[in-house]
Design a protein around this motif. Structure first.
Motif, short mmCIF file in Angstrom:
data_model
loop_
_atom_site.label_atom_id
_atom_site.label_comp_id
_atom_site.label_asym_id
_atom_site.label_seq_id
_atom_site.Cartn_x
_atom_site.Cartn_y
_atom_site.Cartn_z
N ILE A 100 0.88 -1.17 0.00
CA ILE A 100 0.00 0.00 0.00
C ILE A 100 0.91 1.22 0.00
O ILE A 100 1.71 1.42 0.92
CB ILE A 100 -0.96 -0.02 1.21
N GLY A 101 0.84 2.01 -1.06
CA GLY A 101 1.81 3.08 -1.27
C GLY A 101 1.27 4.47 -0.96
O GLY A 101 0.07 4.74 -1.12
N ASN A 102 2.20 5.32 -0.58
CA ASN A 102 1.87 6.72 -0.27
C ASN A 102 1.64 7.52 -1.56
O ASN A 102 2.39 7.37 -2.52
CB ASN A 102 3.07 7.31 0.49
N VAL A 103 0.62 8.37 -1.53
CA VAL A 103 0.39 9.27 -2.68
C VAL A 103 0.46 10.74 -2.27
O VAL A 103 0.20 11.62 -3.09
CB VAL A 103 -0.97 8.98 -3.38
N GLY A 104 0.84 10.99 -1.01
CA GLY A 104 0.94 12.38 -0.54
C GLY A 104 2.04 13.16 -1.24
O GLY A 104 2.04 14.40 -1.24
N ASP A 105 3.01 12.45 -1.86
CA ASP A 105 4.13 13.09 -2.58
C ASP A 105 3.78 13.37 -4.05
O ASP A 105 4.62 13.90 -4.78
CB ASP A 105 5.33 12.14 -2.68
N ASP A 106 2.62 12.90 -4.51
CA ASP A 106 2.29 13.01 -5.94
C ASP A 106 2.28 14.48 -6.37
O ASP A 106 1.99 15.37 -5.57
CB ASP A 106 0.91 12.40 -6.23
N LEU A 107 2.57 14.68 -7.63
CA LEU A 107 2.51 16.06 -8.15
C LEU A 107 2.11 16.03 -9.62
O LEU A 107 2.25 15.01 -10.29
CB LEU A 107 3.85 16.79 -7.97
N GLU A 108 1.60 17.17 -10.07
CA GLU A 108 1.31 17.35 -11.49
C GLU A 108 2.35 18.35 -11.98
O GLU A 108 2.47 19.45 -11.45
CB GLU A 108 -0.10 17.91 -11.70
N ILE A 109 3.12 17.95 -12.97
CA ILE A 109 4.17 18.82 -13.50
C ILE A 109 4.32 18.57 -15.00
O ILE A 109 4.24 17.41 -15.43
CB ILE A 109 5.50 18.62 -12.72
N LEU A 110 4.49 19.63 -15.77
CA LEU A 110 4.60 19.55 -17.24
C LEU A 110 3.43 18.73 -17.81
O LEU A 110 3.59 17.98 -18.78
CB LEU A 110 5.94 18.92 -17.65
N GLY A 111 2.27 18.87 -17.18
CA GLY A 111 1.08 18.16 -17.67
C GLY A 111 1.05 16.69 -17.32
O GLY A 111 0.15 15.96 -17.75
N LEU A 112 2.01 16.24 -16.50
CA LEU A 112 2.09 14.81 -16.16
C LEU A 112 1.74 14.58 -14.70
O LEU A 112 2.09 15.39 -13.84
CB LEU A 112 3.52 14.30 -16.41
N HIS A 113 1.07 13.48 -14.45
CA HIS A 113 0.82 13.08 -13.06
C HIS A 113 1.94 12.14 -12.64
O HIS A 113 2.08 11.06 -13.20
CB HIS A 113 -0.55 12.38 -12.92
N VAL A 114 2.72 12.57 -11.64
CA VAL A 114 3.85 11.76 -11.17
C VAL A 114 3.52 11.23 -9.78
O VAL A 114 3.09 11.99 -8.91
CB VAL A 114 5.16 12.60 -11.15
#
Ligand code: FO1
Length: 307
Positions: A31-45
């Motif tokens: 079960i992975g963390n998604v609190g670090d996710d970001l949208e940058i250059l139109g990409l979901h990382v």
């Protein structure tokens, strides 16, 4: 033996890979963390999910700790030259994955749905579930202001001291499909040696996840992210000193109050203050073999019959 592992990025991914290797195919759910996710250059990382995916698949860059091995940076250089954001290092190979994920999300697929497809494309039997499909973003409250995780961690090189954390969106988030079921069906729960504040607490902040772990009838074991009171990498030791007043195993246990049956600590922390059961071993994961050894010791601690 069905095992659930709560994991952040780099350190968590290493233990997840060790567990993946020592368990039978299909027995592990991360079960992975998604609190670090970001949208940058139109990409979901999703950096933490990707660290787990790349590490399990043996595609990760072991020197850098994140991203893919053998990476090139042409696309990012080009984006920079056209005035695009260049502070977050997205490699060419890595971007391929972000394109697939971002397109899927734009079409209405869920993060857990596309993550499952990516895992299957890598030929892996381990399940990787984001804690939630909803938008959850860790914010760091510092003397210089409040910043989203990657802005604080990468752009500001985590130099600002952290006074508090916020998990924006957590209160209205729901566990991703399969998360609660995996916890309820698990024979053991493992909390990886990730940063409690920025990797594990965001997972536990999704309503229902902490409660499912509290209700468990099996053992839950965490691996300390500290060796000799210091972080193996990243700012966890500085954060613990500022937020909790120290870096002892007892304070790591406090981060998971009410959740742990045992804490796995490094021999270098054996003489420091502990609280509750501890298992002492070598926790440094320098390669896949040492990750397997730590995974084996952690599973033994998770299967021990309480005396
Ligand atoms: N960490 C950095 O220190 N600098 C970066 O430019 C950077 C880019 C990056 C791109 C993709 C990815 O999956 C991870 C990346 N990381 C980078 C690592 C990431 O910021 C952190 O390791 C995790 O979010 C913490 O768990």
């Amino acid at each position: 033996m069905r095992v659930v592992c709560l994991s952040g990025g780099v350190g968590g991914a290493k233990l997840a890979a060790g567990l993946h290797d020592v368990l039978a195919p299909g027995e592990l759910t991360v079960i992975g963390n998604v609190g670090d996710d970001l949208e940058i250059l139109g990409l979901h990382v999703s950096p933490d999910l990707d660290s787990v995916l790349y590490t399990l698949a043996g595609l990760n860059d072991t020197e850098r700790g994140w991203g893919r091995e053998g990476e090139t940076w042409e696309a990012l250089e080009s984006a920079r030259s056209w005035g695009g954001e260049g502070w977050f290092m997205l490699g060419d190979r890595d971007i391929g994955l972000h394109l697939v994920r971002s397109q899927a999300l734009r079409r209405g697929e869920t993060l857990s749905g596309v993550t499952g497809r990516l895992i299957r494309s890598a030929g892996l039997k381990t399940r990787l579930l984001p804690a939630t499909d909803d938008r959850l973003r860790t914010q760091l409250v510092t003397p210089a202001g409040t910043f989203p995780f990657q802005e604080w961690f990468v752009a500001r090189r985590h130099e600002d001291e952290v006074d508090a954390l916020r998990y924006d969106g957590a209160d209205v988030s729901r566990p991703a499909p399969g998360v609660i079921g995996a916890i309820e069906d698990a024979d053991a729960i493992v909390i990886a040696p990730s940063n409690p504040f920025v990797s594990i607490h965001p997972i536990l902040s999704v309503p229902g996840i902490r409660e499912a772990i509290e209700r468990r009838r099996v053992r839950c074991v965490a691996v300390s992210p500290l060796i000799g009171g210091h972080a193996v990498r990243g700012p966890v030791d500085r954060m613990m000193r500022r937020l909790l007043g120290g870096t002892t195993p007892a304070l790591v246990t406090m981060c998971y109050k009410g959740l742990l049956d045992a804490l796995v600590i490094d021999a270098a922390d054996e003489t420091a203050e502990t609280d509750g059961a501890v298992v002492v071993t070598d926790t440094l994961m320098l390669d896949r073999e040492s990750a397997r050894r730590l995974a084996q010791t952690t599973l033994e601690a998770a299967m021990e019959t309480p005396s």
